[in-house]
Design a protein around this motif. Structure first.
Motif, PDB file in Angstrom:
ATOM      1  N   TYR A   1       1.033  -1.082   0.315  1.00  0.00           N
ATOM      2  CA  TYR A   1       0.235  -0.212   0.093  1.00  0.00           C
ATOM      3  C   TYR A   1       1.068   1.184   0.129  1.00  0.00           C
ATOM      4  CZ  TYR A   1      -3.610   3.074   0.809  1.00  0.00           C
ATOM      5  OH  TYR A   1      -4.984   4.521   1.099  1.00  0.00           O
ATOM      6  N   ARG A   2       1.906   1.437   0.849  1.00  0.00           N
ATOM      7  CA  ARG A   2       2.988   2.436   0.917  1.00  0.00           C
ATOM      8  C   ARG A   2       3.470   2.310  -0.225  1.00  0.00           C
ATOM      9  NH1 ARG A   2       6.342   3.631   5.602  1.00  0.00           N
ATOM     10  NH2 ARG A   2       5.563   1.093   5.958  1.00  0.00           N
ATOM     11  N   THR A   3       3.528   1.766  -1.069  1.00  0.00           N
ATOM     12  CA  THR A   3       4.312   2.120  -2.253  1.00  0.00           C
ATOM     13  C   THR A   3       3.281   2.279  -3.593  1.00  0.00           C
ATOM     14  OG1 THR A   3       5.499  -0.625  -1.539  1.00  0.00           O
ATOM     15  CG2 THR A   3       5.628   0.620  -4.069  1.00  0.00           C
ATOM     16  N   SER A   4       2.396   2.242  -3.283  1.00  0.00           N
ATOM     17  CA  SER A   4       1.489   2.680  -4.126  1.00  0.00           C
ATOM     18  C   SER A   4       0.730   3.548  -3.961  1.00  0.00           C
ATOM     19  CB  SER A   4       0.274   1.755  -4.385  1.00  0.00           C
ATOM     20  OG  SER A   4      -1.315   2.700  -4.883  1.00  0.00           O
ATOM     21  N   ARG A   5       1.054   4.422  -2.892  1.00  0.00           N
ATOM     22  CA  ARG A   5       0.204   5.674  -2.577  1.00  0.00           C
ATOM     23  C   ARG A   5       1.887   6.731  -3.055  1.00  0.00           C
ATOM     24  NH1 ARG A   5      -3.571   6.153  -3.812  1.00  0.00           N
ATOM     25  NH2 ARG A   5      -2.807   8.513  -2.990  1.00  0.00           N
ATOM     26  N   LEU A   6       3.236   6.419  -2.533  1.00  0.00           N
ATOM     27  CA  LEU A   6       4.502   6.627  -2.895  1.00  0.00           C
ATOM     28  C   LEU A   6       4.078   7.017  -4.678  1.00  0.00           C
ATOM     29  CD1 LEU A   6       6.757   7.978  -1.971  1.00  0.00           C
ATOM     30  CD2 LEU A   6       8.083   5.959  -2.691  1.00  0.00           C
ATOM     31  N   VAL A   7       4.562   5.615  -5.204  1.00  0.00           N
ATOM     32  CA  VAL A   7       4.790   6.311  -6.465  1.00  0.00           C
ATOM     33  C   VAL A   7       3.112   6.817  -7.533  1.00  0.00           C
ATOM     34  CG1 VAL A   7       3.670   4.429  -9.425  1.00  0.00           C
ATOM     35  CG2 VAL A   7       5.103   3.718  -6.911  1.00  0.00           C
ATOM     36  N   ALA A   8       1.785   6.796  -7.018  1.00  0.00           N
ATOM     37  CA  ALA A   8       0.746   7.620  -6.805  1.00  0.00           C
ATOM     38  C   ALA A   8       1.049   8.827  -7.027  1.00  0.00           C
ATOM     39  CB  ALA A   8      -0.518   7.254  -6.678  1.00  0.00           C
ATOM     40  N   HIS A   9       2.163   9.198  -5.994  1.00  0.00           N
ATOM     41  CA  HIS A   9       2.256  10.510  -4.712  1.00  0.00           C
ATOM     42  C   HIS A   9       2.886  11.307  -5.714  1.00  0.00           C
ATOM     43  CE1 HIS A   9       1.848  13.914  -2.210  1.00  0.00           C
ATOM     44  NE2 HIS A   9       3.369  13.984  -2.292  1.00  0.00           N
ATOM     45  N   LEU A  10       4.066  10.572  -6.371  1.00  0.00           N
ATOM     46  CA  LEU A  10       4.537  11.228  -7.212  1.00  0.00           C
ATOM     47  C   LEU A  10       5.151  11.174  -8.897  1.00  0.00           C
ATOM     48  CD1 LEU A  10       8.368   9.482  -5.264  1.00  0.00           C
ATOM     49  CD2 LEU A  10       7.122  12.159  -5.002  1.00  0.00           C
ATOM     50  N   THR A  11       4.387  10.307  -9.638  1.00  0.00           N
ATOM     51  CA  THR A  11       4.193  10.710 -10.551  1.00  0.00           C
ATOM     52  C   THR A  11       2.806  11.010 -10.612  1.00  0.00           C
ATOM     53  OG1 THR A  11       2.274   8.570 -10.295  1.00  0.00           O
ATOM     54  CG2 THR A  11       4.583   8.229 -11.010  1.00  0.00           C
ATOM     55  N   GLY A  12       1.991  11.329 -10.083  1.00  0.00           N
ATOM     56  CA  GLY A  12       0.841  12.593 -10.533  1.00  0.00           C
ATOM     57  C   GLY A  12      -0.644  11.184 -11.603  1.00  0.00           C
ATOM     58  N   ILE A  13      -0.328  10.457 -11.158  1.00  0.00           N
ATOM     59  CA  ILE A  13      -1.244   9.371 -11.538  1.00  0.00           C
ATOM     60  C   ILE A  13      -2.274   9.053 -10.261  1.00  0.00           C
ATOM     61  CG2 ILE A  13      -1.826   7.704 -13.155  1.00  0.00           C
ATOM     62  CD1 ILE A  13       0.522   8.053 -14.798  1.00  0.00           C
ATOM     63  N   GLU A  14      -2.674   9.406 -10.284  1.00  0.00           N
ATOM     64  CA  GLU A  14      -3.902   8.639  -9.018  1.00  0.00           C
ATOM     65  C   GLU A  14      -4.389   7.057  -9.504  1.00  0.00           C
ATOM     66  OE1 GLU A  14      -4.965   8.339  -6.134  1.00  0.00           O
ATOM     67  OE2 GLU A  14      -3.715  10.249  -5.093  1.00  0.00           O
ATOM     68  N   VAL A  15      -5.000   6.815  -8.096  1.00  0.00           N
ATOM     69  CA  VAL A  15      -5.294   5.203  -8.461  1.00  0.00           C
ATOM     70  C   VAL A  15      -6.581   5.233  -9.042  1.00  0.00           C
ATOM     71  CG1 VAL A  15      -5.716   3.489  -7.544  1.00  0.00           C
ATOM     72  CG2 VAL A  15      -3.460   3.966  -7.151  1.00  0.00           C
ATOM     73  N   GLN A  16      -7.257   4.135 -10.021  1.00  0.00           N
ATOM     74  CA  GLN A  16      -8.913   4.242  -9.469  1.00  0.00           C
ATOM     75  C   GLN A  16      -9.568   3.956  -8.228  1.00  0.00           C
ATOM     76  OE1 GLN A  16      -8.848   1.772 -12.822  1.00  0.00           O
ATOM     77  NE2 GLN A  16     -10.823   0.477 -11.632  1.00  0.00           N
ATOM     78  N   PRO A  17     -10.436   3.908  -7.670  1.00  0.00           N
ATOM     79  CA  PRO A  17     -11.248   4.093  -6.910  1.00  0.00           C
ATOM     80  C   PRO A  17     -11.222   2.820  -6.505  1.00  0.00           C
ATOM     81  CG  PRO A  17     -12.294   6.255  -7.018  1.00  0.00           C
ATOM     82  CD  PRO A  17     -11.319   5.680  -8.403  1.00  0.00           C
ATOM     83  N   ASN A  18     -11.700   2.261  -7.683  1.00  0.00           N
ATOM     84  CA  ASN A  18     -12.395   0.596  -7.654  1.00  0.00           C
ATOM     85  C   ASN A  18     -10.940  -0.681  -7.953  1.00  0.00           C
ATOM     86  OD1 ASN A  18     -12.602   1.986 -10.361  1.00  0.00           O
ATOM     87  ND2 ASN A  18     -13.477   0.052 -10.612  1.00  0.00           N
ATOM     88  N   LYS A  19     -10.050   0.365  -8.417  1.00  0.00           N
ATOM     89  CA  LYS A  19      -8.981  -0.840  -8.745  1.00  0.00           C
ATOM     90  C   LYS A  19      -7.926  -1.993  -7.814  1.00  0.00           C
ATOM     91  CE  LYS A  19      -4.110  -1.472  -9.968  1.00  0.00           C
ATOM     92  NZ  LYS A  19      -4.283  -2.234  -9.735  1.00  0.00           N
ATOM     93  N   ALA A  20      -8.484  -3.024  -8.130  1.00  0.00           N
ATOM     94  CA  ALA A  20      -8.001  -3.832  -7.665  1.00  0.00           C
ATOM     95  C   ALA A  20      -6.648  -3.931  -6.123  1.00  0.00           C
ATOM     96  CB  ALA A  20      -7.582  -4.876  -8.083  1.00  0.00           C
ATOM     97  N   ILE A  21      -6.770  -4.191  -5.078  1.00  0.00           N
ATOM     98  CA  ILE A  21      -5.951  -4.045  -3.658  1.00  0.00           C
ATOM     99  C   ILE A  21      -5.395  -2.897  -3.061  1.00  0.00           C
ATOM    100  CG2 ILE A  21      -3.861  -5.059  -3.085  1.00  0.00           C
ATOM    101  CD1 ILE A  21      -4.891  -7.287  -5.136  1.00  0.00           C
ATOM    102  N   VAL A  22      -5.129  -1.518  -4.617  1.00  0.00           N
ATOM    103  CA  VAL A  22      -4.330  -1.194  -3.972  1.00  0.00           C
ATOM    104  C   VAL A  22      -5.745   0.037  -4.016  1.00  0.00           C
ATOM    105  CG1 VAL A  22      -2.476  -1.211  -3.914  1.00  0.00           C
ATOM    106  CG2 VAL A  22      -3.359  -0.098  -6.126  1.00  0.00           C
TER     107      VAL A  22
END
Ligand code: KIV
Ligand code: ZN
Length: 521
Positions: free
Chosen positions: A277-298
């Motif tokens: 989860y932490r890795t996913s947040r970091l990548v979303a934050h730094l790339t500026g590409i948010e994860v869709q809310p219904n994305k599996a796992i994260v």
């Protein structure tokens, strides 16, 4: 390597960074690479060194600094690329050169149209096979760990593919990666291709067979898993499924599918799933590409139960509607960690627990920001700390700084903004009106900084934690002269966060060297 271990090859920093709109600075890539090492990936593909100075620099920094995983660099099947990749990789504990050349008729026709590769398709294919062999031989002079990819393998003629795979293994390729470059295949078909390779390539036991699936039909994860069932033991994937076009197979989905359905796959990975989860947040934050809310796992809704009957079921027995626990991916209930009375020592200790490594200077600035925030907001959560620290860690020189911002808007009123921006010793004040207070502020900032040609191509806002006094985080994508940068700003006032994000982007446009040729292949 045991036969029941799947190697996780992360290509977030190479293929993932080719996502439209993603652009990471060298510093940001190094930070993500450290987190990938913490997550436990086996291989980090750090970049495509020949494609630009920035790609070279990022690959080199990661090779020199990041301990644990194998560090790979991409190279076309030509000497120049391989030499450049080695230059970047040679400082790594365990370097890998990853070389590739296209093997499908459609790619060969368009990329190797010159007669110098042969006049007929048959002649061209023979030349490409030779180039693949020469590239692996050349890379082997530098390192024993050489990976070869026949690009667009998913649409290549299987007979020819078998010949190429056998030939590169013969000259020492230790990993052969089978890419479904265009995301065209289906699980049955792609699994069948891997089965064919195992049946027909005589020396296949001497190399690890890897897969690299794109998600154009939404089948990247399914195709990768089908390949694992047929004996593939390396999967190439990216955090949050980033990558060219519709992206690559998502790391978190591959890893959790293998874990939750151990009964079917019978294989393990070395991933510490509690870091997902932490890795996913970091990548979303730094790339500026948010994860869709219904994305599996994260995705934000991945563990949210909306229907009353579901909530009731989960409260009585989690397994009724949950096949994995949020804790398994490191998703814990937000904790109030610090408040206005917390000292510097506690602040530093919590940041270390969260995996941030700050210099004394960065720590000092981050602590000041923390105290300011703690005055406005009683309870500070881990997510607030992450927003503060990431803002500090990736600060570029502050060519422009916001000194004053006033906006006014309302129903029936014309939105206006007045800003005062400092540039060195000079202070410039400007005012503007716009479609709303943010638009007005951006127009005024453009005038004050003289950067009127900059185009805002994306604006996103999210609340870092919940509640009306929460920190708002704004991410903008700015474009100027063919370059794209992300800007970020956080504040409890969303208009101020918007202005800070815009100025952060402008500062990056001024401070960061041009990327030149992006890493497209
Ligand atoms: O999709 C692809 O074929 C690639 C290769 C370079 C592995 O990214
Ligand atoms: Zn790819």
């Amino acid at each position: 390597m045991q036969d029941n271990r799947v190697i996780i090859f992360d290509t977030t920093l190479r293929d993932g960074e080719q996502s439209p709109g993603a652009s990471l600075s060298v510093e940001e890539k190094v930070t993500i690479a450290h987190q990938l090492a913490r997550l436990g990936v086996d291989v980090i593909e750090a970049g495509f060194p020949i494609s630009s100075e920035a790609q070279f620099e990022a690959t080199k920094r990661i090779a020199d600094e990041v301990e644990g995983p194998v560090i790979a660099g991409l190279a076309r099947a030509v000497r120049e690329d391989i030499d450049r990749a080695w230059e970047a990789l040679k400082g790594a504990e365990r370097p890998r050169i990853h070389t590739f050349i296209a093997t499908s008729d459609i790619h060969i026709r368009s990329k190797f149209s010159s007669d110098k590769y042969g006049r007929t398709m048959e002649e061209k294919k023979e030349r490409i096979l030779e180039m693949a062999v020469e590239a692996v031989r050349h890379a082997k002079k530098y390192t024993p760990d050489v990976e070869f990819s026949p690009e667009d393998a998913g649409r290549s003629d299987p007979d020819y593919l078998c010949r190429v795979v056998e030939a590169v293994i013969e000259v020492g390729a230790t990993t052969v990666n089978i890419p479904d470059t265009t995301g065209y295949t289906t699980p049955e078909e792609f699994g069948g291709l891997i089965r064919t390779l195992f049946q027909r390539v005589l020396n296949i036991g001497k190399a690890v067979i890897s897969v690299h699936c794109h998600n154009d039909l939404g089948l990247a994860v399914a195709n990768s898993l089908a390949a694992v069932r047929e004996g593939a033991r390396q999967v190439e994937c990216t955090v949050n499924g980033l990558g060219e076009r519709a992206g690559n197979a998502a790391l978190e989905e591959i890893v959790m599918a293998l874990k939750v359905r151990q009964d079917i796959f019978g294989v393990d990975t070395a991933i510490n799933t509690r870091e997902i989860y932490r890795t996913s947040r970091l990548v979303a934050h730094l790339t500026g590409i948010e994860v869709q809310p219904n994305k599996a796992i994260v995705g934000a809704n991945a563990f949210a139960h909306e229907a009353g009957v579901h909530q009731d079921g989960v409260l009585k027995e989690r397994a009724t509607y949950e096949i994995m626990r949020p804790e398994d991916i490191g998703l814990e209930k937000s904790r109030i960690v610090l408040g206005r009375h917390s000292g510097r020592h506690g602040f530093r200790a919590r940041l270390e627990e969260l995996g941030y490594r700050l210099s004394e200077e960065e720590l000092k600035r981050a602590y000041e920001r923390f105290k300011e925030l703690a005055d406005k907001k009683k309870e500070i959560y881990d997510e607030d700390l992450a927003a503060i620290v990431e803002g500090e860690l990736f600060r570029v020189p502050q060519t422009f700084a916001l000194e004053y911002l006033h906006t006014s808007s309302g129903t029936g009123a014309i939105p206006t903004a007045t800003v005062r921006v400092r540039k060195g010793d000079e202070v410039v004040q400007e005012a503007a009106w716009g479609d709303g207070p943010v638009d007005a502020a951006y127009k005024a900032i453009k005038r004050a900084t003289g950067m009127e040609k900059v185009r805002l191509s994306n604006y996103a806002i999210r609340s870092v934690t919940s509640g009306t006094e929460a920190l708002g985080e704004v991410t903008v994508r700015l474009e100027a002269e063919g370059r794209t940068v992300m800007g970020r700003g956080t504040s409890t006032d969303v208009i101020e966060a918007s202005a800070l994000a815009f100025l952060d982007g402008l500062n990056k446009l001024v401070a960061l060297p041009g990327e030149g040729l992006r890493g497209e292949v």
